[in-house]
Design a protein around this motif. Sequence first.
Motif, short mmCIF file in Angstrom:
data_model
loop_
_atom_site.label_atom_id
_atom_site.label_comp_id
_atom_site.label_asym_id
_atom_site.label_seq_id
_atom_site.Cartn_x
_atom_site.Cartn_y
_atom_site.Cartn_z
N SER A 4 -47.63 140.13 1.67
CA SER A 4 -48.12 138.75 1.49
C SER A 4 -47.07 137.73 1.95
O SER A 4 -47.43 136.67 2.48
N THR A 5 -45.80 138.05 1.80
CA THR A 5 -44.74 137.17 2.29
C THR A 5 -44.79 137.08 3.81
O THR A 5 -44.68 135.99 4.38
N ILE A 6 -44.97 138.21 4.47
CA ILE A 6 -45.06 138.22 5.93
C ILE A 6 -46.28 137.42 6.38
O ILE A 6 -46.19 136.58 7.28
N ILE A 7 -47.42 137.64 5.74
CA ILE A 7 -48.64 136.91 6.10
C ILE A 7 -48.43 135.40 5.93
O ILE A 7 -48.78 134.61 6.81
N ASP A 8 -47.84 135.00 4.81
CA ASP A 8 -47.60 133.57 4.56
C ASP A 8 -46.67 132.97 5.62
O ASP A 8 -46.92 131.88 6.13
N GLN A 9 -45.59 133.67 5.95
CA GLN A 9 -44.64 133.16 6.94
C GLN A 9 -45.25 133.08 8.33
O GLN A 9 -45.05 132.10 9.06
N LEU A 10 -46.02 134.10 8.72
CA LEU A 10 -46.63 134.10 10.05
C LEU A 10 -47.74 133.05 10.14
O LEU A 10 -47.88 132.38 11.17
N THR A 11 -48.51 132.88 9.08
CA THR A 11 -49.56 131.86 9.07
C THR A 11 -48.94 130.47 9.23
O THR A 11 -49.40 129.66 10.04
N ALA A 12 -47.89 130.19 8.47
CA ALA A 12 -47.22 128.88 8.56
C ALA A 12 -46.64 128.65 9.95
O ALA A 12 -46.77 127.56 10.51
N ALA A 13 -46.02 129.68 10.52
CA ALA A 13 -45.41 129.55 11.85
C ALA A 13 -46.48 129.32 12.92
O ALA A 13 -46.29 128.50 13.83
N TYR A 27 -53.99 142.10 5.01
CA TYR A 27 -53.37 143.38 4.69
C TYR A 27 -54.47 144.41 4.50
O TYR A 27 -55.46 144.15 3.81
N ARG A 28 -54.31 145.57 5.13
CA ARG A 28 -55.34 146.62 5.08
C ARG A 28 -54.73 147.93 4.63
O ARG A 28 -53.59 148.25 4.97
N CYS A 32 -54.27 153.12 7.31
CA CYS A 32 -52.84 153.10 6.99
C CYS A 32 -52.52 151.72 6.45
O CYS A 32 -53.29 150.78 6.63
N ASN A 33 -51.40 151.58 5.79
CA ASN A 33 -50.99 150.29 5.26
C ASN A 33 -50.50 149.43 6.42
O ASN A 33 -49.49 149.75 7.05
N SER A 34 -51.22 148.35 6.69
CA SER A 34 -50.88 147.52 7.85
C SER A 34 -51.40 146.10 7.67
O SER A 34 -52.26 145.84 6.82
N ILE A 35 -50.87 145.20 8.48
CA ILE A 35 -51.41 143.85 8.58
C ILE A 35 -52.12 143.76 9.91
O ILE A 35 -51.53 144.05 10.95
N GLY A 36 -53.37 143.37 9.87
CA GLY A 36 -54.14 143.13 11.09
C GLY A 36 -54.23 141.63 11.31
O GLY A 36 -54.57 140.89 10.38
N TRP A 58 -57.14 135.15 23.18
CA TRP A 58 -57.43 135.91 21.97
C TRP A 58 -56.49 137.12 21.88
O TRP A 58 -56.31 137.84 22.86
N HIS A 59 -55.89 137.31 20.72
CA HIS A 59 -54.98 138.42 20.47
C HIS A 59 -55.45 139.22 19.27
O HIS A 59 -55.99 138.66 18.32
N SER A 60 -55.21 140.50 19.31
CA SER A 60 -55.40 141.38 18.16
C SER A 60 -54.09 142.16 18.01
O SER A 60 -53.70 142.91 18.90
N VAL A 61 -53.40 141.94 16.89
CA VAL A 61 -52.07 142.51 16.68
C VAL A 61 -52.04 143.24 15.34
O VAL A 61 -52.66 142.80 14.37
N ILE A 62 -51.32 144.36 15.30
CA ILE A 62 -51.21 145.16 14.07
C ILE A 62 -49.73 145.37 13.75
O ILE A 62 -48.94 145.69 14.64
N ILE A 63 -49.40 145.19 12.47
CA ILE A 63 -48.05 145.47 11.98
C ILE A 63 -48.14 146.69 11.07
O ILE A 63 -48.85 146.67 10.06
N PHE A 64 -47.45 147.76 11.45
CA PHE A 64 -47.45 149.03 10.70
C PHE A 64 -46.12 149.21 9.97
O PHE A 64 -45.13 148.59 10.32
N GLY A 65 -46.11 150.13 9.00
CA GLY A 65 -44.86 150.58 8.40
C GLY A 65 -44.64 150.15 6.97
O GLY A 65 -43.51 150.17 6.49
N PHE A 66 -45.69 149.77 6.26
CA PHE A 66 -45.55 149.39 4.85
C PHE A 66 -45.57 150.63 3.97
O PHE A 66 -46.23 151.62 4.30
#
Length: 143
Positions: A4-13, A27-28, A32-36, A58-66
């Motif tokens: 949630s910290t990563i999502i908040d920081q990326l949304t603000a940026a 967060y999904r 697997c545990n990831s942010i889409g 348009w971008h679709s990005v995934i962050i893995f490794g939680f």
Amino acid sequence: MNNSTIIDQLTAAYKKEFGNAYFIAKYRTNLCNSIGMSFGIQEKGKHENNIIQNDPAWHSVIIFGFDDEGNTTDDMEVSSGSGGSIAVRPPEGSYLCYGRVKTGFRKKKKATGEQITKHMINYFKKLRKVVNEQRENIKVEVC
């Protein structure tokens, strides 16, 4: 650092760079545990035929490794499923309906949550720079 910290920081940026442009991050935990994330450079509702994928960047990005609790690890990765370019007017005399300008997205592996966040924030700045440089060549109104 948790998801949630990563999502908040990326949304603000992203909002800092593109204001009301379309941006969503969730967060999904299904496969697997990831942010889409998906984002673009037009406001939601202004996309042709109301289809978000018609955004010129348009971008679709995934962050893995939680881990199982949704916290970051030292083995995070950010990867793009689609994106990394902007649709622009084609070169004069071209048979194509549009051209593409790369925006410099790079995958990042074996990183911490802080490094992933910084990597994406830097990419948002790079995307803003390319949008500003190509504004006259983009066929639609963008943020």
